[in-house]
Every structure is written in structure tokens, then in C-alpha cells.
Write an enzyme that holds these catalytic residues in place. Structure first.
Site, mmCIF file in Angstrom:
data_model
loop_
_atom_site.group_PDB
_atom_site.id
_atom_site.type_symbol
_atom_site.label_atom_id
_atom_site.label_comp_id
_atom_site.label_asym_id
_atom_site.label_seq_id
_atom_site.Cartn_x
_atom_site.Cartn_y
_atom_site.Cartn_z
ATOM 1 N N LYS A 68 1.122 -1.178 -0.514
ATOM 2 C CA LYS A 68 0.027 -0.211 -0.061
ATOM 3 C C LYS A 68 0.763 1.399 -0.031
ATOM 4 O O LYS A 68 1.447 1.220 0.568
ATOM 5 C CB LYS A 68 -0.993 -0.061 1.239
ATOM 6 N N SER A 91 -9.849 1.731 2.815
ATOM 7 C CA SER A 91 -9.022 2.941 2.093
ATOM 8 C C SER A 91 -7.406 1.270 1.219
ATOM 9 O O SER A 91 -6.993 1.832 0.189
ATOM 10 C CB SER A 91 -8.228 3.472 3.218
ATOM 11 N N SER A 122 -9.372 -1.107 7.545
ATOM 12 C CA SER A 122 -9.316 -0.603 6.227
ATOM 13 C C SER A 122 -7.996 -1.981 5.447
ATOM 14 O O SER A 122 -8.112 -2.104 3.553
ATOM 15 C CB SER A 122 -8.224 0.575 5.917
#
EC number: 6.3.5.7
Length: 521
Positions: free
Chosen positions: A76, A166, A190
Site C-alpha cells: 500500500k 482504504s 481499512s
């Protein structure tokens, strides 16, 4: 080959059925074929091929570094990567290149894992759909699976569904078979949220078990590096590599035990499963509720003890979470001032003007809104009423979990999300604050209490999209949690996706692995 587990790939390497370089090229080609998913912000092609060649040389010499040597992984884009752009999906950091690796990234590289690239996300991890980043929204790979296209109509490309957030890019990367493992971050769900919506396994370890050093912070007291894989056993292998104390992160603790592989002789009859009555939340879809009941029945039929439990302060959790989250966001975002690093505005008539215009240009509306509300909660006249009160409620929420686990319950079984993935058009009709409150309702209590939690895909909905359930365990009982999660995985019969394109496009790629995509609902 792209649909295999970590253990199967390692065996294929040792038997010479494929080399790390060949596998790396397959994944890079797969990334190019699935570009419309927008899962990656940066693809590290040259670096990946260099690592793969080094891994291949070690394997030929018979000295692999470990179970992850040669395994492609993704990260990420809020984890620092040395000499590789790290943006947090924000204009504020669009050209930022860190001089060091996050501890979790370094540990994977030290094991010989091959970095494919940095994945897309909500800006600064503030969101629950991966739709609010500076590089555009992420598309769920199941949008192009035959199971969904049959229901939605294969001609249209306007009805694609979100990944959740996210860490949506990381979940999409694993689900679309461009990497075997991906790092996400989990502050209020997330990692688990996109894991559930993309049909992959998503683990949030116990707070402090995995180092946060090099993870660009959102909420320091809740942030945890998350692990996304296609199987529970793969998540256990990754956790075994990543866990442990780190001198660069004072909140870390030593790993309670070495974790290489989960035991084969796990007996579910020794387990007590708690069903929190407060998790029957408004908006919970009938299909998700049915899967929740189905898995609880599977436990009961297998001889596990299943009982209803109460977490009475759950009703206050989401509001408490948002107060604390916004307060810490306001503090953490203060460092982005245009002076030391990141975006700097051209308006330089004064330091104050440059500072204000830099933040206005660099942050999107969501980030600016959270900073404003966070600073409001931290005002002298509001501090006791909002921040301190929220901290007290957080303690009560943690005590609820402590009491339940102290009563003999081993794990809690809950939904991960209210429903399957929403269409992008429908999801974006509501504002970020409303969407986050809806999507985080089942996941953020585990962050508030610092507990390990894992989302496991259980079935496809009538729309042909994944439904996931969440297991929550006591602090530092991550191994037992994963043992239970693997039992669920083995008994629900979830139809894995290994080719995320629709049936018509799949015919163009006859070498692609195909698995049955029949609904389990």
C-alpha cells in the site's frame, strides 16, 4: 500458477517447474492486462525483475532465504519504500521519495520477496471505498468476473463495483492475481473491509505485534499494518515473518511464539464462539445475515460451543472512533506544511500564505474536513467534552471485549461489512463521512481495543459478489485466531477467483487458470 498458495509456489520453485523470474514476468503481464482496475500507483518493474533474478540465483545454489523467497508482493502506498515514490494517493506527496524502507517492507525484502509495486488507496487512508485518492478510484476485480457480469449484463462497463477501502489497491492486487501477498494498513477496518468485498483473506494483527515504523500515520493509537492474501495459511506465513519487536517502534512487543505454519490437528470442538448481539446493526443485508447464521451453524454442527454474548458499549463505538480518529488526524497532518518535504505552493508572499495554500492545494476535501473537525475537538473549551470523553468510552469498549474473552469465549464471529460491494455510482452518492460510518461499523471496535481480527470470504451473493465474515480474538492470540479462520475457510467452500476478467475476455487468454465461480448462496 498465479492462483497457487505461497507453499505451492515455493514447492514449484524448488522442483524447477517455474523460476522466480518467469513468475515475476507473469505477474507484470497480469498487471498490464488488469490496468483498468487502477490497483497500482507505481509499478516497480525493473526493481522486481532484478530481485527475481537474485532470488533465482539463490534457488539454483540451494540457499533460499525462506518461504517468501521469489514471491511477488505489493505494498500500500502509505508505507515508505527506499528510492521508490510513496504518495499516500495525495497531491501533497505526489513526488515524495523516502530514503528508507518501512520495517515491514524491509522484512519482506530480507526474505527475498519480490516487490511488484505500490498500491492505490484513499488519500492518506481516509475512506472506505478507495474512491477518494488523487490517482482515481480502484475497481473491484469481481466487477469483471463471470458471476457478476452474468447478473449485471456483460455489455456495460459503467456498473463496476468498489473494492472497499482504504487498502482497496492491495485487495484488488491479490484478488486479480498480480501478487500473492499485499500489505495494507488497518486503522478502523481499512484492510478487512476491502478483503471482504474483494473475496480475499485480510488480517489485522494485534496492535503492537507488527511494527508501524515507516507507515505514514493516520491514527497512531490504532494503526496496524495489515496482511492480505488469498488463503489463511498464506496470511500466517506472512505474519510469521512480520511479527516481533522493533527498536524503531516503541509500541511493539515481542512475538508470543514463532509462527511458520498452522497446525494440521486443530480441533474446533475445543473452541467457544461468541455471537455479539449488538452486531445485528441497521442496514445489515439479509444475505450477510444468512451467511453469519450459516457459519455459526457450521461451528455448532462441528462440536464447537456457540453462544450469544453482549458488548454493550458497541453502540457508542463508531462515534467515539470518529472523534479520536479526527483528533489524531489533525495532529498527524500538521507536519505537511510545505517547508520540509512534499508539495509546496507557489504562493509565497508570506510563510502563513504559503503554508495555508500548500495545504489547500495538497489535501482533498475529505482530509481538510477531518483536520478541521479534529482541531475543533482539540480546542481548549472542547477537549474534555470530546477527546477525553471519547478516550473514556474507548476504555469501556475495550473492557467489554476483555469481559467476554475472560468468560471463556475464544473468538467472536461477526459480519465484516453490511453487504456486498456497492456500484461506484451508488457509493459516491453519499459523502465520505457517511460512507465511512456505514462501512466501519463492524470493524473499528477491534482497532479501538487493539485486538486481532481477520476477514474470511464465505460465499458469493446473488449478485455474484463476495461476502466476508470477521473473526475477532483476544490480544496476542493471533495464531489461534488464524487456526479458527482456516477452519472456516476449509468448510465454507468459497469459490476463489483466479481470472478476474469476464468470460468473453477470458477466451482470449486460454492459458489463464480458471476456477469454478458458482454462487455458494
Amino acid at each position: 500458477m498465479l492462483g497457487l498458495t505461497l507453499k505451492e509456489v515455493s514447492l514449484a520453485f524448488r522442483e524447477g517447474r517455474i523460476s522466480p523470474t518467469e513468475l515475476c514476468r507473469k505477474c507484470l503481464n497480469r498487471i498490464k492486462k488488469t490496468q483498468r482496475l487502477n490497483a497500482y500507483i507505481t509499478v516497480t518493474e525493473e526493481f522486481a525483475l532484478k530481485q527475481a533474478r537474485q532470488s533465482e540465483a539463490r534457488l539454483l545454489q540451494g540457499v533460499p532465504k525462506g518461504p517468501l523467497d521469489g514471491i511477488p508482493f505489493a505494498v500500500k502506498d502509505n508505507f515508505c519504500t527506499a528510492n521508490i515514490r510513496t504518495t499516500c494517493a495525495s497531491k501533497m506527496l505526489k513526488d515524495y521519495t523516502p530514503p528508507y524502507n518501512a520495517t515491514v517492507v524491509q522484512k519482506l525484502l530480507d526474505q527475498g520477496a519480490v516487490l511488484m509495486g505500490k498500491t492505490n488507496m484513499d488519500e492518506f487512508a481516509m475512506g472506505a471505498g478507495s474512491t477518494d485518492g488523487a490517482f482515481g478510484p480502484v475497481r473491484n476485480p469481481w466487477s469483471y468476473a463471470a458471476s457478476y457480469r452474468t447478473q449485471a449484463g456483460s455489455a456495460s462497463d459503467s456498473d463496476w463495483v468498489i473494492t472497499g477501502g482504504s487498502s482497496g489497491g492491495s485487495a484488488a492486487a491479490v484478488a486479480s492475481c498480480t501478487s500473492y501477498l499485499a500489505l495494507g494498513s488497518d486503522t478502523g477496518g481499512s484492510t478487512r473491509n476491502p478483503g471482504a468485498l474483494c473475496g480475499v483473506v485480510a488480517l489485522k494483527p494485534t496492535y503492537g505485534l507488527v511494527s508501524r515504523h515507516g507507515l505514514i500515520p493516520l491514527v497512531n493509537s490504532m494503526d496496524v499494518p495489515g496482511i492480505i492474501t488469498r488463503s489463511v495459511s498464506d496470511a500466517a506465513v506472512a505474519l510469521g515473518v512480520l511479527q516481533g519487536a522493533d527498536v524503531r517502534d516503541s509500541t511493539t512487543v515481542p512475538a508470543p511464539s514463532a509462527l511458520t505454519e498452522l497446525p494440521e490437528d486443530f480441533d474446533v470442538r475445543n473452541i467457544c464462539v461468541g455471537i455479539p448481539k449488538e452486531y445485528h446493526a441497521p442496514g445489515l443485508s439479509e444475505e450477510t445475515r444468512a451467511q453469519w447464521s450459516r457459519v455459526a451453524d457450521l461451528f455448532e454442527k462441528a462440536g464447537a460451543r456457540v453462544e450469544q454474548v453482549s458488548l454493550p458499549h458497541t453502540q457508542h463505538s463508531i462515534v467515539c472512533y470518529h472523534v479520536l480518529c479526527h483528533a489524531e488526524v489533525a495532529s498527524n497532518m500538521a507536519r505537511f506544511d510545505g517547508l520540509e518535504y512534499g508539495h509546496r505552493s507557489e504562493m509565497k508572499s508570506s510563510t502563513e500564505v504559503m503554508y495555508a495554500s500548500t495545504r489547500h492545494e495538497g489535501f482533498n476535501d475529505v482530509v481538510r474536513g477531518r483536520i478541521l473537525s479534529g482541531n475543533y475537538f482539540l480546542l481548549k473549551q472542547n477537549y474534555q467534552h470530546y477527546f477525553v470523553k471519547a478516550q473514556k468510552v474507548r476504555r469501556l469498549i475495550a473492557n467489554d471485549f476483555r469481559d467476554v474473552f475472560g468468560s471463556g469465549v475464544d473468538v467472536l464471529l461477526t459480519p465484516t461489512t453490511l453487504s456486498d460491494a456497492a456500484c461506484y455510482h451508488d457509493f459516491t452518492q453519499e459523502d465520505n463521512r457517511t460512507r465511512s460510518a456505514q462501512e466501519d461499523v463492524f470493524t473499528q471496535p477491534a482497532n479501538m481495543a487493539g485486538l486481532p481480527a481477520v476477514s474470511v470470504p464465505t460465499a458469493l451473493s446473488q449478485r455474484g459478489l463476495p461476502i466476508g465474515l470477521q473473526l475477532i480474538g483476544p490480544a496476542l492470540e493471533d495464531k489461534k485466531l488464524l487456526c479458527v479462520a482456516r477452519w472456516v475457510e476449509q468448510n465454507v467452500g468459497f469459490p476463489s477467483i483466479s481470472d478476474c476478467e469476464n468470460t468473453q475476455e477470458s477466451r482470449k487468454d486460454p492459458g489463464a487458470t480458471r476456477r469454478e465461480q458458482a454462487s455458494a448462496v
